[in-house]
Design an enzyme around this catalytic site. Structure first.
Site, PDB file in Angstrom:
ATOM      1  N   HIS A  74       1.205  -1.393   0.096  1.00  0.00           N
ATOM      2  CA  HIS A  74      -0.264   0.123  -0.287  1.00  0.00           C
ATOM      3  C   HIS A  74       0.935   1.456   0.050  1.00  0.00           C
ATOM      4  O   HIS A  74       2.556   1.146  -0.146  1.00  0.00           O
ATOM      5  CB  HIS A  74      -0.797  -0.339   0.913  1.00  0.00           C
ATOM      6  CG  HIS A  74      -0.571  -0.168   2.528  1.00  0.00           C
ATOM      7  ND1 HIS A  74       1.107   0.520   3.070  1.00  0.00           N
ATOM      8  CD2 HIS A  74       0.052  -1.601   3.300  1.00  0.00           C
ATOM      9  CE1 HIS A  74       0.840   0.411   4.047  1.00  0.00           C
ATOM     10  NE2 HIS A  74       0.701  -1.198   4.504  1.00  0.00           N
TER      11      HIS A  74
ATOM     12  N   HIS B 284       4.190   1.079   2.362  1.00  0.00           N
ATOM     13  CA  HIS B 284       4.662   0.777   2.080  1.00  0.00           C
ATOM     14  C   HIS B 284       5.541   1.167   0.384  1.00  0.00           C
ATOM     15  O   HIS B 284       7.154   1.444   0.671  1.00  0.00           O
ATOM     16  CB  HIS B 284       4.611  -0.624   0.819  1.00  0.00           C
ATOM     17  CG  HIS B 284       4.246  -1.577   2.484  1.00  0.00           C
ATOM     18  ND1 HIS B 284       2.635  -2.034   2.041  1.00  0.00           N
ATOM     19  CD2 HIS B 284       4.803  -2.433   3.237  1.00  0.00           C
ATOM     20  CE1 HIS B 284       2.376  -3.452   2.418  1.00  0.00           C
ATOM     21  NE2 HIS B 284       3.464  -3.224   3.536  1.00  0.00           N
TER      22      HIS B 284
ATOM     23  N   SER C 199      -1.324  -3.309   5.673  1.00  0.00           N
ATOM     24  CA  SER C 199      -2.054  -4.602   4.740  1.00  0.00           C
ATOM     25  C   SER C 199      -2.577  -5.223   5.253  1.00  0.00           C
ATOM     26  O   SER C 199      -3.962  -5.540   4.801  1.00  0.00           O
ATOM     27  CB  SER C 199      -1.349  -5.953   4.551  1.00  0.00           C
ATOM     28  OG  SER C 199       0.361  -4.750   4.175  1.00  0.00           O
TER      29      SER C 199
END
Ligand code: AMP
Length: 265
Positions: free
Chosen positions: A18, A21, A170
């Protein structure tokens, strides 16, 4: 392909990438010609097999994101490559791993320290990037690197949040719509506690404020609140004069969410 000479940067991830990251990977790519992202859902850091089973896996879109940001390489090992059948060696920060979030997730930080050691050795990275969201994880890795003299520099990156303050994770895709609406209460509680400490109140009052705010949200089950001295990672007490880190974890349904804030009161 690694690009000639120059430093190698590593961004370890478990995939399901996402914007949080992406920020880590972008920061690594901006500073190093050889940025490597790893994607490995590490079984040894999951206490609950169902949690490992349900961990989101989105390989195709992960590779698209990493390609767009411009990493030099992606490392995607299998579990048997990382953990040979007769392996027996572990890495553990013996005290830090038991405390705070470690107390509610036994074995978690041993799994993290062990897999991160393997990733550091395999990639021979000079620098590695980790998110501040996983605040204790960052502390565990810094301590392991210091204690074992690993020749690698560790850089922490600020938490990326959604528009309503919820830290990107996540795990957020596993929240029901109702739990997703409730989950920003974590950030609200941390922000209120920060205000309390910045207005001269005690750590105990700040913790009480967190309990009160989380208590207003019936969908949240508070698992842990910890306020530590950011330098020593020992519990902070009274009116702190040095930078503090606050860590919080709560269950929404069966999804455990964590969040943190670091600031000087
Ligand atoms: P994970 O895939 O959850 O193991 O995360 C991989 C790395 O991304 C870890 O260093 C995390 O701390 C970091 N990370 C996860 N979420 C965020 C976020 N919202 N903002 C910044 N970094 C993050």
């Amino acid at each position: 392909m690694l690009r000639g000479e120059g430093s190698v940067a590593l961004v370890p991830t478990m995939g399901a990438l996402h914007a949080g990251h992406e920020k880590l990977v972008q920061t690594a790519c901006d500073a190093h010609s050889n940025a490597i992202a790893s994607i490995f859902v590490n079984p040894t850091q999951f206490g609950n097999p169902a949690d490992l089973e349900k961990y989101p896996r989105t390989e195709e879109s992960d590779l698209e994101i990493l390609d767009r940001v411009g990493v030099a390489a992606v490392f995607m090992p299998t579990a048997t490559e990382m953990y040979p059948a007769d392996e027996e060696t572990i890495v553990e920060t013996t005290h830090l791993a038991q405390k705070f979030h470690g107390a509610v997730r036994p074995g978690h930080f041993r799994g993290v320290a062990t897999v991160v050691t393997k990733l550091f050795h395999i990639t021979q990275a000079d620098v590695a990037y980790f998110g501040m969201k996983d605040y204790q994880q960052l502390a565990v890795i810094r301590r392991m690197v210091r204690d074992l003299h690993f020749p690698i520099e560790i850089t922490g990156v600020e938490t990326v949040r959604d528009h309503d303050g919820l830290a990107l994770s996540s795990r957020n895709v596993r929240l029901t719509p109702e739990d997703r609406t409730a989950a920003p209460v974590l950030y609200e509680a941390l922000s209120q506690a920060e205000n309390e400490l910045k207005s001269g109140k005690t750590v105990e009052a700040a913790i009480e404020a967190i309990r009160r705010i989380i208590g207003t949200e019936p969908r949240a089950t508070l698992k842990a609140i910890d306020v530590v001295n950011a330098r020593t990672f020992l519990p902070a007490e009274g009116v702190p004069s040095e930078k503090v880190g606050m860590m919080i974890s709560a269950l929404f349904g069966e999804v455990l969410l964590i969040d943190q804030k670091e600031f000087t009161p």
